[in-house]
Enzyme design. Structure first.
Site, PDB file in Angstrom:
ATOM      1  N   ASP A 135      38.642  45.987  40.806  1.00 30.22           N
ATOM      2  CA  ASP A 135      37.386  46.232  41.522  1.00 30.22           C
ATOM      3  C   ASP A 135      37.687  47.247  42.625  1.00 30.22           C
ATOM      4  OD1 ASP A 135      35.536  44.176  40.298  1.00 30.22           O
ATOM      5  OD2 ASP A 135      37.229  42.933  40.865  1.00 30.22           O
ATOM      6  N   LEU A 177      40.155  31.396  37.031  1.00 26.88           N
ATOM      7  CA  LEU A 177      41.335  32.182  37.391  1.00 26.88           C
ATOM      8  C   LEU A 177      42.120  32.629  36.155  1.00 26.88           C
ATOM      9  CD1 LEU A 177      42.627  30.066  40.428  1.00 26.88           C
ATOM     10  CD2 LEU A 177      40.965  31.938  40.418  1.00 26.88           C
ATOM     11  N   SER A 233      39.967  39.974  33.297  1.00 31.87           N
ATOM     12  CA  SER A 233      38.717  39.724  34.014  1.00 31.87           C
ATOM     13  C   SER A 233      38.173  38.382  33.545  1.00 31.87           C
ATOM     14  CB  SER A 233      37.709  40.828  33.661  1.00 31.87           C
ATOM     15  OG  SER A 233      36.404  40.418  34.010  1.00 31.87           O
ATOM     16  N   HIS A 262      44.512  36.930  39.079  1.00 29.56           N
ATOM     17  CA  HIS A 262      44.411  36.127  40.313  1.00 29.56           C
ATOM     18  C   HIS A 262      45.777  35.537  40.665  1.00 29.56           C
ATOM     19  CE1 HIS A 262      40.165  35.595  38.686  1.00 29.56           C
ATOM     20  NE2 HIS A 262      39.953  36.106  39.891  1.00 29.56           N
ATOM     21  N   GLY A 276      42.254  42.501  43.982  1.00 31.23           N
ATOM     22  CA  GLY A 276      42.760  43.305  42.870  1.00 31.23           C
ATOM     23  C   GLY A 276      42.142  44.695  42.866  1.00 31.23           C
ATOM     24  N   ARG A 323      35.213  37.789  33.098  1.00 28.37           N
ATOM     25  CA  ARG A 323      34.112  38.089  32.167  1.00 28.37           C
ATOM     26  C   ARG A 323      34.611  38.392  30.753  1.00 28.37           C
ATOM     27  NH1 ARG A 323      31.503  40.368  37.042  1.00 28.37           N
ATOM     28  NH2 ARG A 323      29.550  39.221  37.323  1.00 28.37           N
ATOM     29  N   MET A 353      36.032  34.054  42.541  1.00 24.80           N
ATOM     30  CA  MET A 353      34.854  33.321  42.043  1.00 24.80           C
ATOM     31  C   MET A 353      35.318  32.348  40.955  1.00 24.80           C
ATOM     32  SD  MET A 353      31.634  35.863  42.332  1.00 24.80           S
ATOM     33  CE  MET A 353      31.876  36.777  40.837  1.00 24.80           C
ATOM     34  N   GLY A 354      36.611  32.038  40.945  1.00 24.02           N
ATOM     35  CA  GLY A 354      37.126  31.047  40.009  1.00 24.02           C
ATOM     36  C   GLY A 354      37.343  31.617  38.622  1.00 24.02           C
TER      37      GLY A 354
HETATM   38  O1  PAF Z   1      36.056  39.896  43.303  1.00 22.85           O
HETATM   39  C1  PAF Z   1      35.469  38.799  43.345  1.00 22.85           C
HETATM   40  O2  PAF Z   1      35.791  37.847  42.614  1.00 22.85           O
HETATM   41  C2  PAF Z   1      34.312  38.621  44.320  1.00 22.85           C
HETATM   42  O3  PAF Z   1      33.558  39.786  44.421  1.00 22.85           O
HETATM   43  C3  PAF Z   1      34.750  38.118  45.707  1.00 22.85           C
HETATM   44  C4  PAF Z   1      35.624  39.141  46.405  1.00 22.85           C
HETATM   45  C5  PAF Z   1      35.504  36.810  45.556  1.00 22.85           C
HETATM   46  C6  PAF Z   1      33.524  37.880  46.580  1.00 22.85           C
HETATM   47  O4  PAF Z   1      32.682  36.920  46.026  1.00 22.85           O
END
Ligand code: PAF
Length: 283
Positions: free
Chosen positions: A150, A33, A185, A37, A147, A187, A30-31
């Site tokens: 999650d 990064l 993360s 990532h 990763g 966030r 979801m960017g």
């Molecule tokens: O883990 C994430 O960033 C999101 O849940 C994903 C896998 C890109 C789906 O939107």
């Protein structure tokens, strides 16, 4: 590095590449990064001919009142990180490309999505599995990398891929941590300096529980109590869940072993953080 926004263009390019016998690695994101990532991207680079990352803040995995609008976004920075990791294509569709008017199809994984984040964020995993399935259909990856931070998401995606016979290998990659142990993360960007310090209680809880387990404490109840005590030593964190579950089925356990998952979700200020480890693994 190419940026593609159109679903059709992305799909044509992927089908052509696969038709020519080229393998594709996909890192869905979801960017915003970070090094977590980047580690997935580097692994993807080493495994396939074509490395594609998707950057799409997926609205359907956010509940009402969650942070969809304010989720951090920085395409320029993401492009620099992606290029440095050897990405060939960034797939960055707009919302209406992925969910055009009249959209009404969903992918749902049953039991695995009920506990943990599925219980606190109803509908979240339906949004995740739907968008990941769509990305697989559009990009045709041979491997896709996720990763382990999650952990439940990874388990759910593995289940979906296997149940629906999707021809993609799912690779789970280790959690990448800051020097002081905070799991990386996107966030984390929400945390103030003071909250950033408080957030370390998650990693402290993982370490504390793991060393108690290594010392012979096998009771899930006792280990959960220990994690709660460690986290509650901080003044403001609000516990969403602290759970010990089977690392494969995600079912509750009374007696733990090395494959037991300790999963945490804690709110520090307004930021919900998650972290986890298997009791037998390094954290
Ligand atoms: O883990 C994430 O960033 C999101 O849940 C994903 C896998 C890109 C789906 O939107």
């Amino acid at each position: 590095m190419q940026i593609i926004e159109s679903v059709n263009e992305m799909q044509q390019l992927s089908l052509k590449a696969r038709g020519e016998g080229r393998s594709i690695a996909l890192v869905p994101t979801m960017g915003y990064l970070h090094e977590g990532h980047a580690s997935l991207l580097r692994e993807g680079r080493s495994r396939c001919d074509l490395l594609i990352t998707s950057i799409f803040v997926n609205p359907t995995q956010f509940g009402a009142g969650e942070d969809f609008e304010k989720y951090p976004r920085d395409m320029e920075r993401d492009m620099t990180i992606a290029a440095a990791a050897g990405v060939d294509i960034i797939f960055a569709p707009k919302g209406e490309e992925m969910y055009p008017e009249g959209y009404q199809s969903w992918v749902n994984v049953d039991k695995l999505t009920l506990p943990l984040c599925g219980a606190s964020r109803p509908g979240h995993f339906r949004g995740v599995t739907t968008v990941v399935c769509k990305l697989f259909n559009i990009i045709q990856p041979s491997v896709a990398l996720f990763g382990r931070k999650d952990y439940q998401q990874l388990a759910v995606i593995r289940r979906m891929t296997s149940d629906l016979n999707m021809a993609v290998e799912i690779i789970g990659m280790p959690i990448v941590r800051e020097a002081d142990g905070l799991a990386m993360s996107s966030r984390n960007a929400y945390l103030s300096a003071e909250e950033r310090q408080k957030a370390l209680c998650l990693n402290r809880a993982l370490h504390g529980v793991r060393s108690a387990f290594r010392g012979g404490e096998l009771s899930a109840l006792a280990l959960r109590r220990l994690a709660t005590e460690i986290i509650e030593k901080e003044t403001s964190p609000v516990i969403d869940y602290i759970e010990l579950r089977d690392g494969t089925t995600l079912e509750e356990v009374a007696t733990t072993d090395g494959k037991t998952l300790l999963a945490l979700a804690v709110r520090v200020g307004r930021t919900r953080l998650i972290d986890n480890c298997l009791l037998g693994d390094e954290c």
